[in-house]
Design an enzyme around this catalytic site. Structure first.
Site, mmCIF file in Angstrom:
data_model
loop_
_atom_site.group_PDB
_atom_site.id
_atom_site.type_symbol
_atom_site.label_atom_id
_atom_site.label_comp_id
_atom_site.label_asym_id
_atom_site.label_seq_id
_atom_site.Cartn_x
_atom_site.Cartn_y
_atom_site.Cartn_z
ATOM 1 C CG HIS A 63 20.236 8.922 33.443
ATOM 2 N ND1 HIS A 63 21.491 8.208 33.424
ATOM 3 C CD2 HIS A 63 20.280 9.807 32.773
ATOM 4 C CE1 HIS A 63 22.124 8.900 32.420
ATOM 5 N NE2 HIS A 63 21.368 9.812 32.089
ATOM 6 N NE ARG A 67 16.846 16.742 26.014
ATOM 7 C CZ ARG A 67 17.921 15.945 26.152
ATOM 8 N NH1 ARG A 67 18.850 16.358 27.116
ATOM 9 N NH2 ARG A 67 18.282 15.026 25.632
ATOM 10 C CG ASN A 97 22.240 17.026 29.763
ATOM 11 O OD1 ASN A 97 21.166 16.817 30.330
ATOM 12 N ND2 ASN A 97 22.450 16.423 28.823
ATOM 13 C CG ASP A 154 24.103 12.019 31.799
ATOM 14 O OD1 ASP A 154 25.000 11.202 31.377
ATOM 15 O OD2 ASP A 154 22.877 12.206 31.208
ATOM 16 C CG ASN A 281 26.945 9.297 22.781
ATOM 17 O OD1 ASN A 281 27.411 8.333 21.887
ATOM 18 N ND2 ASN A 281 27.144 10.401 22.604
ATOM 19 C CG ASP A 308 20.336 8.485 29.051
ATOM 20 O OD1 ASP A 308 20.014 9.681 29.262
ATOM 21 O OD2 ASP A 308 21.165 8.086 28.588
ATOM 22 C CG HIS A 312 17.544 14.436 21.269
ATOM 23 N ND1 HIS A 312 18.250 15.569 21.656
ATOM 24 C CD2 HIS A 312 18.153 13.627 21.762
ATOM 25 C CE1 HIS A 312 19.258 15.179 22.441
ATOM 26 N NE2 HIS A 312 19.361 13.929 22.492
HETATM 27 O O1 DOR Z 1 22.641 9.639 24.240
HETATM 28 C C1 DOR Z 1 22.461 10.277 25.277
HETATM 29 N N1 DOR Z 1 21.830 11.533 25.270
HETATM 30 N N2 DOR Z 1 23.672 10.095 26.292
HETATM 31 C C2 DOR Z 1 23.569 11.072 27.214
HETATM 32 O O2 DOR Z 1 24.358 10.687 28.248
HETATM 33 C C3 DOR Z 1 22.940 12.349 27.179
HETATM 34 C C4 DOR Z 1 21.705 12.371 26.447
HETATM 35 C C5 DOR Z 1 21.064 13.600 26.007
HETATM 36 O O3 DOR Z 1 21.151 14.431 27.111
HETATM 37 O O4 DOR Z 1 20.310 13.764 25.015
#
Ligand code: DOR
Length: 431
Positions: A63, A67, A97, A154, A281, A308, A312
């Protein structure tokens, strides 16, 4: 594949078959020999010191958000795979995603092409639905034909139960895994942190753990019905752990679950300073949830630890809590957080982070070990006694959004070999 001869000497080899004092000789990208006191000093052989260290199959993350395409300001395959290698990972499953999302053979091919020069194996995951919109199934067979073994929307769960049922039926015929982001949109709507004592105190809108619980219960029922391989991602609540435990005890064998280092280590109290770095999340939960997740790891309810890793940019994070993007980076700290906070033997942590996730993602190619002659040389060398302090400025990831800034951790990756190439030597990335 690297032609180089490398001798990893003085360590303790730990893999799924057990532990033994042994050196590991690597040549031509594969393990040539494993045994005590292998030849040293042969010209042209790079000697890597593993004294006091555990020599293990490389870690595998099912996971990871890299990006690419579309989010290159936050991470690229190059920067993210370098971060992975520094964290001891030799394989990661890249979440779909992206922008555009990996919902077609075309985008999957693009990621696979970019992966050729990465510092670790990058396996693209495909979307379950077109555009992650939850309306129409994505061309899963086409993507599976390119080697995609895990499908997920996801960042968002598949809300429509009948569509999820069809995804599972379809996946079952393809022999692939459906991985679910377990949050019911209606129940989670508007919340930016866990609903509980801390959301009340801070005056921030809550996201109930019920959102996770109802989707987990629904999907367990669908897995029972379809017999398909269902993987439940980043579980965060005691209720979800209890639901999975009950289902497994009742004989449901086609379900697996993961927990992240941040959900296993941090609580919603971390948001007390209103710092969006702690927004994720599903959200960080209460102490009782953290304890339940740890119990779930200990008794096998939770099968793997996954990062995960969600990089960002500062622009996406340095806004109000409700506006901020959810997610935290994790590749470079995951193993150390697990070793520091979980009070598990290192062999158990390695099972949770290497051979079990390798099997879950259907990786093969020597990922997850065992370390035997002839196997591709994907290794990490971990010094369990090494203490260090997390400095966001020193991360190899393009993003700095770690919730562990300033934390003192114990355990660090000293060297990583990917396909026989030393991509990390002495805690330094080599490319
Ligand atoms: O906090 C999260 N960020 N949860 C996710 O499931 C996706 C992820 C993201 O892509 O930034």
């Amino acid at each position: 594949m690297s032609e180089r001869r490398v001798l990893v000497h003085g360590g303790t080899v730990v893999d799924a078959t057990g532990a033994r004092r042994a050196d590991v000789l690597v040549a031509g990208g594969v393990i040539a020999e494993v045994g005590p006191h292998l030849e040293r000093g042969r010209r042209g052989t790079l000697a890597l010191d593993a004294e006091g260290c555990v020599v293990a199959p490389g870690l595998v993350d099912v996971h990871t958000h890299l990006r690419e395409p579309g989010g290159e300001e936050a991470e690229t395959l190059e920067s993210g795979s370098r971060a992975a290698a520094l964290g001891g990972f030799t394989a990661v499953v890249a979440m779909p995603n992206t922008e555009p999302p990996a919902d077609s053979a075309e985008v999957v091919r693009y990621v696979l092409e970019r992966a050729r020069t990465a510092c670790c194996s990058v396996q693209p995951a495909g979307c379950i639905t077109v555009g992650r919109q939850g309306k129409v199934l994505a061309p899963m067979a086409e993507m599976a034909g390119l080697g995609v073994r895990l499908f997920t929307d996801d960042g968002h769960g598949v809300q429509d139960p009948s569509l999820m049922r069809r995804a599972l039926e379809y996946a079952s015929s393809l022999g692939v895994v459906v991985a679910q982001h377990c949050e019911d949109d209606a129940l989670a709507a508007g919340g930016c942190m866990n609903e509980g004592e801390w959301s009340s105190r801070l005056g921030l809108p809550g996201r109930s753990s019920l959102a996770e619980e109802v989707m987990v219960e629904r999907d367990l029922a669908l897995a029972r019905l379809t017999g398909a391989r269902l993987h439940l991602m980043h579980l965060s609540s005691a209720a979800a752990v209890a639901a999975v435990r009950r289902a497994k005890a009742a004989g449901l064998a086609n379900v697996s679950a993961e927990a992240t280092p941040h959900h296993l280590s941090l609580t919603d109290e971390a948001l007390a300073g209103y710092d969006p770095v702690f927004k994720v999340n599903p959200p960080l939960r209460a102490r009782a949830d953290v304890e339940a997740l740890r119990q779930g790891l200990a008794d096998g309810t939770i099968d793997v630890i996954a990062t995960d890793h969600a990089p960002h940019s500062p622009e996406a994070k340095q806004v109000t809590m409700c506006e901020a993007a959810p997610g935290m980076v994790g590749l470079e700290t995951a193993l150390a957080v697990a070793l520091t906070d979980l009070a598990l033997p290192i062999a158990d942590v390695l099972a949770l982070m290497s051979w079990r996730p390798a099997r879950l993602a259907g990786l093969g190619d020597g990922q997850g070990g065992p370390l035997v002659p002839g196997a591709p040389a994907h290794l990490c060398v971990v010094d369990p006694a090494r203490g260090w302090v997390v400095d966001p400025a020193k991360l190899a990831s393009k993003s700095r959004n770690t919730p562990f800034a300033g934390r003192r951790l114990q355990g660090r990756v000293r060297h990583t070999l990917y396909a026989g190439e030393p991509v990390v030597i002495g805690e330094e990335a080599q490319r």
